[in-house]
Design a protein around this motif. Structure first.
Motif, PDB file in Angstrom:
ATOM      1  N   GLY A 120       0.802  -1.211   0.000  1.00 23.09           N
ATOM      2  CA  GLY A 120       0.000   0.000   0.000  1.00 23.09           C
ATOM      3  C   GLY A 120       0.838   1.265   0.000  1.00 23.09           C
ATOM      4  O   GLY A 120       0.609   2.186  -0.794  1.00 23.09           O
ATOM      5  N   VAL A 121       1.832   1.305   0.882  1.00 19.43           N
ATOM      6  CA  VAL A 121       2.675   2.497   0.970  1.00 19.43           C
ATOM      7  C   VAL A 121       3.484   2.693  -0.313  1.00 19.43           C
ATOM      8  O   VAL A 121       3.586   3.810  -0.843  1.00 19.43           O
ATOM      9  N   ARG A 122       4.064   1.608  -0.832  1.00 17.70           N
ATOM     10  CA  ARG A 122       4.909   1.738  -2.021  1.00 17.70           C
ATOM     11  C   ARG A 122       4.104   2.141  -3.253  1.00 17.70           C
ATOM     12  O   ARG A 122       4.547   2.991  -4.039  1.00 17.70           O
ATOM     13  N   LEU A 123       2.950   1.516  -3.424  1.00 16.65           N
ATOM     14  CA  LEU A 123       2.132   1.879  -4.582  1.00 16.65           C
ATOM     15  C   LEU A 123       1.621   3.307  -4.463  1.00 16.65           C
ATOM     16  O   LEU A 123       1.575   4.042  -5.458  1.00 16.65           O
ATOM     17  N   SER A 124       1.238   3.707  -3.255  1.00 16.76           N
ATOM     18  CA  SER A 124       0.767   5.080  -3.049  1.00 16.76           C
ATOM     19  C   SER A 124       1.884   6.091  -3.295  1.00 16.76           C
ATOM     20  O   SER A 124       1.665   7.150  -3.893  1.00 16.76           O
ATOM     21  N   TRP A 125       3.085   5.760  -2.837  1.00 14.91           N
ATOM     22  CA  TRP A 125       4.243   6.643  -3.033  1.00 14.91           C
ATOM     23  C   TRP A 125       4.515   6.859  -4.518  1.00 14.91           C
ATOM     24  O   TRP A 125       4.729   7.988  -4.965  1.00 14.91           O
ATOM     25  N   LEU A 126       4.504   5.747  -5.261  1.00 13.61           N
ATOM     26  CA  LEU A 126       4.793   5.858  -6.693  1.00 13.61           C
ATOM     27  C   LEU A 126       3.653   6.534  -7.450  1.00 13.61           C
ATOM     28  O   LEU A 126       3.872   7.090  -8.525  1.00 13.61           O
ATOM     29  N   ARG A 127       2.469   6.472  -6.883  1.00 15.69           N
ATOM     30  CA  ARG A 127       1.324   7.100  -7.555  1.00 15.69           C
ATOM     31  C   ARG A 127       1.289   8.603  -7.322  1.00 15.69           C
ATOM     32  O   ARG A 127       0.972   9.379  -8.240  1.00 15.69           O
ATOM     33  N   TRP A 128       1.612   9.068  -6.095  1.00 15.25           N
ATOM     34  CA  TRP A 128       1.410  10.478  -5.772  1.00 15.25           C
ATOM     35  C   TRP A 128       2.696  11.245  -5.470  1.00 15.25           C
ATOM     36  O   TRP A 128       2.755  12.445  -5.701  1.00 15.25           O
ATOM     37  N   VAL A 129       3.735  10.580  -4.969  1.00 15.34           N
ATOM     38  CA  VAL A 129       4.956  11.304  -4.582  1.00 15.34           C
ATOM     39  C   VAL A 129       5.997  11.304  -5.698  1.00 15.34           C
ATOM     40  O   VAL A 129       6.559  12.355  -6.027  1.00 15.34           O
ATOM     41  N   PRO A 189       5.824  11.102  -9.004  1.00 11.80           N
ATOM     42  CA  PRO A 189       5.624  11.986 -10.173  1.00 11.80           C
ATOM     43  C   PRO A 189       6.053  13.434  -9.927  1.00 11.80           C
ATOM     44  O   PRO A 189       6.364  14.159 -10.879  1.00 11.80           O
ATOM     45  N   LYS A 190       6.088  13.878  -8.665  1.00 14.29           N
ATOM     46  CA  LYS A 190       6.478  15.250  -8.365  1.00 14.29           C
ATOM     47  C   LYS A 190       7.991  15.440  -8.373  1.00 14.29           C
ATOM     48  O   LYS A 190       8.469  16.577  -8.489  1.00 14.29           O
ATOM     49  N   ASP A 191       8.747  14.351  -8.232  1.00 14.31           N
ATOM     50  CA  ASP A 191      10.208  14.429  -8.234  1.00 14.31           C
ATOM     51  C   ASP A 191      10.764  13.117  -8.778  1.00 14.31           C
ATOM     52  O   ASP A 191      11.068  12.189  -8.030  1.00 14.31           O
TER      53      ASP A 191
END
Length: 471
Positions: free
Chosen positions: A406-415, A417-419
Motif C-alpha cells: 500500500g505504501v509503495r504503490l501510493s508513493w509511486l502514484r502520488w509522490v 511523479p512530483k520528483d
C-alpha cells in the motif's frame, strides 16, 4: 544410529535459546547470502564478457530480479513440537503427520513449479511491457526471462527441501548443497558466456542447471536421512488433510509474496523509466543491498521455527523469549554486516557513480533504514515469524500488503511523479518498512495473548488424554 542422529539435531524445546538461535540463523543467512553472491557473479560475468552489450545485458538481468526472485518461505511451515518427552505415543502421531506433510509438500512443490513455468511463459511479454523496459533492453530481458521460466520447479523443490531440513534444526545441509551448486553456477557462467560467447541466455541456462543440482543434492540427502523427514518415493502422494493445513498457512503467505512482488515490479517499472544506465546501476547495487535482508529473513525463519516447536509443546514463555532473543541477536548481527557493507560500499560507490549516474543512490536509504534504525527491519521480519509460529498467518499477510504494498504503490502514484529521481524511489523502502514494523508490533501485542490463552485451555495433558481415547 537413529538415536545418535537425533542427538545431533537442534533441541529447540529444552536448554538455553541464546546460543541455539544463531546456530540456526547463521547458516540460513549464509545460504541466502551465498546465493546472492552467486547472483552477483552472474552480473559480473555479464558485465565483463559481453563487450559493448554489457550495460544492456546487466540491465536485462536486473529488470527481471523483481520477477524471478524466489521466496524462501517454506512450503510447509515446520514440524509440530512434541507435547512432552514422556508422551511417546503422541510424539509418534506427530511423526506420522510430519511424514505425510513431507511427501505432500514435495508433490505440491513440483506441481506448483510446473504451473509457474507455464504461467511465466504466457505472461512474459505483457509483464515486461508493464515494466517500461526500454526498447534496447527488451529483447535480452525477454530472452533471459523465458530461459529462466524452465526453472521454477527446481527452485520450489529446493526451497521445500531446505525448509524440511530446517524444520528439524538442520541448516548446514542446505548450505552445502547451495555451495556446490553455486560453484557450478559460476563455472557454467564462464563456460556459456566467456567460452561460447552467449549472452543473458547463457547465464539463465547456468542458473537453471545449478538449481537442478542443488535440488538433486538435497533430494538424495532426504532419501538417505534416518530422521522423521526421510523421503520415500513410493509414498509420494497428496494427503488431503496435510494439503488443507499447508494451504491454510501457505495461501496467505503466498498472496503476501505475490503482492510484495507486484509492488516491487511497479518500483522496477519506475526505475526503468529513468533509463538503461540507471537500470544497470540499480541492478548492481541491489545485489549488495539484499544481503541485509537475508540477515533479517534468517532470524525471521529462526523465530518461526523455534516458536512453532515450543507453541506445539505449550511452552508459551519460551516463545516470548525466542522473539526477544531474535530481535536482540538480529540487531547485533545486522549491525555488523551493515557496517562491513557500507564500509566497502563507500569505497566502491564513487567508481560506480562515475560509471553509472544514479548508481550510488540506491544504498543511501540503507544508512537511514538500517544503520540508524536497525530494530525496525528486525521487527518487520522477526514479528511476522513470531506470529506464524503461533499459526497466525492471515494477519501478517494483510498487514504486509498494507504496509509494504500500500505504501509503495501510493508513493509511486502520488509522490514520485512530483520528483522523478532515483533517490526519491529508494526513499519508499525505509518508509514502507517502518510502517509495516509498527503494524506487525501492534498485531503481535493483540493476537498472541489471545492465542496463548486458547492453547492454555487445551493443555498438553488434555491433548494426551484425547489422543489415548481415540486409540
Amino acid at each position: 544410529m537413529k538415536v545418535a542422529a537425533q542427538k545431533k539435531s537442534l533441541d529447540m524445546l529444552h536448554g538455553t535459546l541464546w546460543d541455539k538461535i544463531p546456530r540456526f540463523a547463521i547458516p540460513v543467512a549464509a545460504t541466502a547470502i551465498l546465493s546472492q553472491l552467486f547472483n552477483a557473479a552472474d552480473i559480473a560475468v555479464i558485465g565483463n564478457f559481453t563487450g559493448e552489450l554489457r550495460t544492456v545485458a546487466v540491465a536485462a538481468v536486473g529488470t527481471n530480479s523483481s520477477i524471478i526472485k524466489p521466496d524462501r518461505q517454506p512450503v510447509h511451515r515446520h514440524r509440530a513440537g512434541r507435547e512432552r518427552d514422556d508422551r511417546a505415543r503422541l510424539g509418534e502421531q506427530n511423526d506420522k503427520m510430519v511424514h505425510h506433510a513431507v511427501h505432500t509438500s514435495a508433490v505440491v512443490a513440483v506441481l506448483g513449479g510446473l504451473i509457474a513455468a507455464v504461467i511465466g511463459e504466457l505472461i512474459a511479454v505483457p509483464l515486461l511491457n508493464q515494466l517500461n523496459v526500454p526498447d534496447d533492453v527488451f529483447p535480452l530481458a525477454l530472452l533471459y526471462l523465458r530461459h529462466l521460466s524452465c526453472g521454477p520447479a527446481m527452485i520450489l523443490l529446493y526451497n521445500f527441501e531446505a525448509a524440511v531440513f530446517r524444520s528439524v534444526g538442520e541448516t548446514k545441509i542446505p548450505l552445502i548443497a547451495l555451495t556446490a551448486s553455486g560453484v557450478l553456477n559460476v563455472i557454467l557462467n564462464l563456460f556459456f558466456v566467456a567460452a561460447l560467447r552467449m549472452s543473458v541466455d547463457g547465464v539463465a541456462i547456468a542458473t537453471v542447471l545449478s538449481n537442478a543440482v542443488s535440488a538433486a543434492i538435497l533430494w538424495i540427502f532426504l532419501l538417505k536421512t534416518d530422521k522423521v523427514i526421510r523421503l520415500e518415493p513410493k509414498k509420494l502422494r497428496i494427503d488431503m488433510l496435510c494439503l488443507k493445513q499447508i494451504l491454510r498457512i501457505g495461501v496467505p503467505a503466498g498472496v503476501q509474496s505475490a503482492m510484495f512482488s507486484i509492488a516491487n515490479i511497479v518500483i522496477q517499472g519506475a526505475i526503468n523509466s529513468l533509463g538503461t544506465v540507471v537500470m544497470a546501476a540499480s541492478s548492481a547495487a541491489y545485489n549488495i543491498e539484499i544481503i541485509t535482508y537475508d540477515i533479517l529473513n534468517s532470524f525471521s525463519q529462526a523465530c518461526t521455527t523455534f516458536v512453532g516447536q515450543n507453541f506445539g509443546a505449550g511452552e508459551i514463555k519460551r516463545c516470548k523469549k525466542t522473539l526477544l532473543l531474535c530481535l536482540l541477536e538480529g540487531v547485533v548481527s545486522l549491525g555488523i554486516v551493515i557496517a562491513v557493507i557500507l564500509f566497502f560500499w563507500k569505497i566502491a560507490a564513487c567508481h560506480l557513480q562515475r560509471r553509472s549516474a544514479g548508481g550510488g543512490d540506491r544504498l543511501h536509504p540503507l544508512d537511514a533504514d538500517h544503520a540508524v534504525a536497525r530494530v525496525q527491519p528486525l521487527l518487520r521480519g522477526a514479528v511476522p515469524g513470531y506470529l506464524r509460529g503461533f499459526e497466525i498467518s492471515l494477519p501478517p499477510a494483510i498487514l504486509t500488503m498494507l504496509g509494504i504494498c500500500g505504501v509503495r504503490l501510493s508513493w509511486l502514484r502520488w509522490v514520485f511523479p512530483k520528483d522523478k529521481t532515483f533517490l526519491n524511489i529508494m526513499l519508499v523502502f525505509p518508509i514502507s518498512l517502518a510502517t509495516t514494523a509498527l503494524l506487525m508490533l501492534a498485531a503481535a501485542l493483540y493476537s498472541v495473548p489471545r492465542t496463548a490463552m486458547r492453547i492454555c485451555r487445551r493443555t498438553p495433558m488434555r491433548l494426551w488424554k484425547r489422543s489415548n481415547d481415540n486409540i
